[in-house]
Write a protein that holds these residues in place. Structure first.
Motif, PDB file in Angstrom:
ATOM      1  N   SER A  28       3.368 -11.500  34.479  1.00 33.53           N
ATOM      2  CA  SER A  28       2.812 -11.868  33.180  1.00 33.53           C
ATOM      3  C   SER A  28       1.739 -10.912  32.686  1.00 33.53           C
ATOM      4  O   SER A  28       1.627 -10.675  31.503  1.00 33.53           O
ATOM      5  N   LYS A  29       0.939 -10.395  33.592  1.00 33.09           N
ATOM      6  CA  LYS A  29      -0.173  -9.571  33.114  1.00 33.09           C
ATOM      7  C   LYS A  29       0.054  -8.085  33.378  1.00 33.09           C
ATOM      8  O   LYS A  29      -0.871  -7.292  33.332  1.00 33.09           O
ATOM      9  N   GLN A  30       1.287  -7.732  33.658  1.00 31.44           N
ATOM     10  CA  GLN A  30       1.577  -6.333  33.984  1.00 31.44           C
ATOM     11  C   GLN A  30       2.038  -5.570  32.761  1.00 31.44           C
ATOM     12  O   GLN A  30       2.397  -6.165  31.740  1.00 31.44           O
ATOM     13  N   GLU A  31       2.063  -4.280  32.891  1.00 27.43           N
ATOM     14  CA  GLU A  31       2.484  -3.443  31.768  1.00 27.43           C
ATOM     15  C   GLU A  31       3.994  -3.275  31.778  1.00 27.43           C
ATOM     16  O   GLU A  31       4.527  -2.166  31.971  1.00 27.43           O
ATOM     17  N   VAL A  32       4.658  -4.369  31.601  1.00 26.27           N
ATOM     18  CA  VAL A  32       6.124  -4.373  31.536  1.00 26.27           C
ATOM     19  C   VAL A  32       6.535  -5.323  30.410  1.00 26.27           C
ATOM     20  O   VAL A  32       5.779  -6.216  30.026  1.00 26.27           O
ATOM     21  N   GLN A  33       7.717  -5.088  29.878  1.00 30.69           N
ATOM     22  CA  GLN A  33       8.271  -6.063  28.938  1.00 30.69           C
ATOM     23  C   GLN A  33       9.271  -6.913  29.720  1.00 30.69           C
ATOM     24  O   GLN A  33      10.154  -6.366  30.392  1.00 30.69           O
ATOM     25  N   VAL A  34       9.103  -8.216  29.671  1.00 28.64           N
ATOM     26  CA  VAL A  34       9.983  -9.108  30.421  1.00 28.64           C
ATOM     27  C   VAL A  34      10.861  -9.895  29.444  1.00 28.64           C
ATOM     28  O   VAL A  34      10.352 -10.494  28.491  1.00 28.64           O
ATOM     29  N   VAL A  35      12.161  -9.882  29.682  1.00 33.33           N
ATOM     30  CA  VAL A  35      13.073 -10.725  28.902  1.00 33.33           C
ATOM     31  C   VAL A  35      13.774 -11.657  29.875  1.00 33.33           C
ATOM     32  O   VAL A  35      14.452 -11.202  30.803  1.00 33.33           O
ATOM     33  N   LEU A  36      13.552 -12.946  29.709  1.00 32.96           N
ATOM     34  CA  LEU A  36      14.203 -13.932  30.573  1.00 32.96           C
ATOM     35  C   LEU A  36      15.354 -14.571  29.804  1.00 32.96           C
ATOM     36  O   LEU A  36      15.177 -15.021  28.667  1.00 32.96           O
ATOM     37  N   LEU A  37      16.525 -14.588  30.415  1.00 30.58           N
ATOM     38  CA  LEU A  37      17.700 -15.190  29.794  1.00 30.58           C
ATOM     39  C   LEU A  37      18.116 -16.408  30.606  1.00 30.58           C
ATOM     40  O   LEU A  37      18.156 -16.356  31.838  1.00 30.58           O
ATOM     41  N   ASP A  38      18.397 -17.501  29.920  1.00 27.84           N
ATOM     42  CA  ASP A  38      18.920 -18.670  30.632  1.00 27.84           C
ATOM     43  C   ASP A  38      19.834 -19.423  29.678  1.00 27.84           C
ATOM     44  O   ASP A  38      19.610 -19.423  28.470  1.00 27.84           O
ATOM     45  N   LYS A  39      20.828 -20.104  30.225  1.00 28.04           N
ATOM     46  CA  LYS A  39      21.719 -20.835  29.327  1.00 28.04           C
ATOM     47  C   LYS A  39      21.125 -22.176  28.908  1.00 28.04           C
ATOM     48  O   LYS A  39      21.644 -22.837  28.019  1.00 28.04           O
ATOM     49  N   ASN A  40      20.024 -22.556  29.542  1.00 23.52           N
ATOM     50  CA  ASN A  40      19.279 -23.734  29.097  1.00 23.52           C
ATOM     51  C   ASN A  40      17.896 -23.310  28.638  1.00 23.52           C
ATOM     52  O   ASN A  40      17.375 -22.292  29.098  1.00 23.52           O
TER      53      ASN A  40
END
Lengths: 427, 427
Positions: A28-40
């Motif tokens: 969460s606090k890192q220098e990355v872009q996070v994309v989380l995919l879920d079907k719900n």
């Protein structure tokens, strides 16, 4: 998918279960872009699904909105999407809402029910891996009793009141116990017109003990608890087929039932593009090294149930449970930062925190690394641990209230057929 | 239906809503056989459906198993059945699970959404009269926001974020208020990628005030509260059509929205065999006399929303609300005993206990017979009364916990798409 690129590397996580959520939190606090995919759009607390099926808990209180878990995190994006294919050549995932490029991919797609190729069992049996499946089972159980009232055919009535659970793992054992308690405490009051003593609960296990992953003591005691509750435990029996009416086995035994719950196995929820190759195991899990990198890849990882990490103690891979998933998610979060900063990653070491299962009121078995105990105290420990790991204060409170109420009143009030299951089948 | 006859007269009640349940309870210790039929196995606390739609409450906590309400009553039978026809010549009802003879019939089938013959509105709009409908609306609202994230077409995005509610009665007003609070408190956090300020909430009322059945003061104040929350209130506007995209009205006004909630009218849920004749009103209710006997019958009764009992104060029939239903159910219970004992029945006298509606946090309007007040205190009274009338201690506790949590945290956690609505439409 219109997610703008930033200067940070993009990590795509497939799946918002224990592993995916633990990883996303760490990043969460890192220098990355996070994309989380879920079907719900929610995280499911799977260990309590059987209580939803048996009317002890509301589905909403064991689910938690994924957007809410991660709402304060910058550089975080959630998309409600079903990942249809992974392309590791062009580094992209194909979903029902479009394509998405990644720099790093983490597969945390979990496990799904394994029917071992038997399509007839798959067609006629009930599973309990998701909230809708658990609600379908809840509806079916209640619909069967309503139907039992209407028939004058004794065989049909018994078949409607019988339950066969295949698989003596925690899911099967916990469900069998809960059904036994309903049979004893609720059915006679709700259905005074039926002789509910005729209802039978069977649990069928192919090997010679239930709760195979736990200690001998836990396994023996659980069997003892089940038998005290009136559950018929069949060991060394393998179910060979179920046509919607009769369960056949590899022995002379057969069972007549309108409800077969299949809790006999799971397999990795592999995704097209990553579902064949030297990195896929027999159980459709993905072989990973000690850094959770999928065999042969540097930038593709797998964590949780889908990952098969062999250790000395677990040569066939860590158990498919919440703990390895959470621990791997956390550790991978740290390792990805190290990887991006070109520092050496740390190997994952599994801390076995034990296992537990509840059979019924005051009846649970707990194996901690140094302690093993069964009975009332184990039951309290089981409840405490499950409340602790539930996400969200509201969910904890509501589950707690329900448990206290159910305990004091010997009741389970959520015996509601909100969406009928059988009617849906017919239409 | 194999319900054995006893020497007692058989009373068949159609519907387990407020009226049917109140009647059944009154008859519990009498020398009658009671058969209650309902298409659900639960009683629905309809006044809180809008909170299920907006993620504030679990569906399970505003539903209660009918069998449990009546479990200690001898001579009581419940059957999960859809009544398809009433035959008053042969004194029987025809259902999807078989026929049933009656000595006395009580129709308590309630009300259903009235589209006034507009099938296009019926097809494209959402209703909120049942738990599954409320859950569908919950899913749709959340699915629309997920979809709004994906489109780059600004008109489409706005249409997905707009909500049009038709009908300024309590249902419409309470839903509009709840949506406005979600828009303010939750959407910006859940969807940082969307400009949720563009989301519009419209409420359209064909007459010149909202909450028409309440006092002028309540109506004005409610409008004031809604406007403070950012809801657009349109009065003297009648919706003429909705094709799934555009709402047209009898004025120049049109609205682009993917979500139209139809709360503009209800009608009696009449049943074949009793749906035509001099006893059926324009609103498909059944005309009853002061003993709740359907006009022209001695042994067929109607209570609750389906019954149209004209009084001096209400020449077009009592309001379709919980209070007349409960009071009629209780009184009819006493009257049926008198009738069977060949004593004179007592005429029903409606005790108006007032009306109330909540618009949002600290914002409610209450009309008691002698007091009318609005604001914070009204809001507490609203909550207290609703908790009091909920059936079951567990439900009360769970609802209470949710309200306290939502109040303190400005949150509504049950924003879960358990069963997608749009996907179902497509498949």
């Amino acid at each position: 998918m219109n997610i703008p690129r930033t200067s940070f590397p993009r990590i795509v996580i497939i799946g918002g279960g224990f592993a995916g959520v633990a990883l996303a939190k760490k990043l969460s606090k890192q220098e990355v872009q996070v994309v989380l995919l879920d079907k719900n759009n929610y995280h499911t607390f799977q260990p309590l699904l059987y209580q939803v099926s048996t009317g002890g808990l509301e589905p909403d209180s064991i689910a938690y909105p994924i957007r809410k878990i991660l709402k304060d995190f910058p550089n975080f994006h959630f998309r409600l999407a079903n990942v249809e294919e992974i392309n590791t050549v062009e580094n992209k995932v194909l979903t029902d809402i479009g394509e998405l490029k990644f720099d790093y991919l983490v597969i945390a797609s979990g496990a799904e029910t394994n029917y071992f190729g038997n399509s007839e069992i798959e067609k006629h049996s009930m599973a309990m891996k998701t909230i809708p499946e658990s609600l379908n089972l809840r509806s079916l159980i209640l619909e069967n009793f309503e139907e039992a009232l209407l028939t004058s055919d004794l065989n049909e009535r018994n078949s409607l009141m019988n339950f066969v659970i295949v698989g003596g793992g925690p899911t099967g054992v916990e469900l069998a116990g809960a059904l036994a308690e309903i049979k004893k405490g609720i059915l006679p009051k709700d259905y005074p017109d039926l002789d509910t003593r005729l209802a039978q609960i069977h649990i069928i296990q192919s090997s010679d003990c239930i709760l195979k992953g736990m200690s001998d003591k836990a396994s023996e005691k659980a069997e003892d608890f089940l038998e005290k509750l009136g559950v018929n435990v069949w060991k060394n029996v393998r179910v060979t087929n179920y046509d919607g009416k009769t369960v056949t086995t590899n022995t002379d035994l057969t069972f007549e039932t309108a409800t077969l719950v299949w809790a006999a196995g799971v397999k990795g929820a592999a995704i097209k593009g990553m579902d064949a190759g030297e990195f896929v195991t027999k159980g459709e899990r993905l072989l990973v090294n000690e850094f959770n990198q999928v065999k042969g890849f540097n930038h593709v990882f797998a964590i949780g149930d889908i990952a098969c990490m062999a250790t000395e103690e677990f040569p066939n891979g860590l158990p498919m449970m919440a703990q390895p998933a959470i621990q791997q998610g956390k550790q991978l979060g740290e390792n990805m930062v190290r990887l991006i900063e070109e520092k050496p990653m740390q190997p994952f070491i599994y801390k076995d925190k034990g296992a537990m299962a509840t059979i019924g009121r005051n009846k649970a078995v707990v194996d901690l690394p140094k302690f093993k105990f069964q009975g009332v105290f184990a039951w309290y420990v089981w409840m405490f641990v499950h409340l602790f790991f539930l996400i969200g204060f509201r969910n904890r409170m509501v589950v707690f209230i329900n448990w206290v109420y159910n305990y004091i009143r010997f009741d389970r009030e959520a015996r509601l057929i909100i969406r009928p299951f059988k009617k849906k089948l017919k239409s």
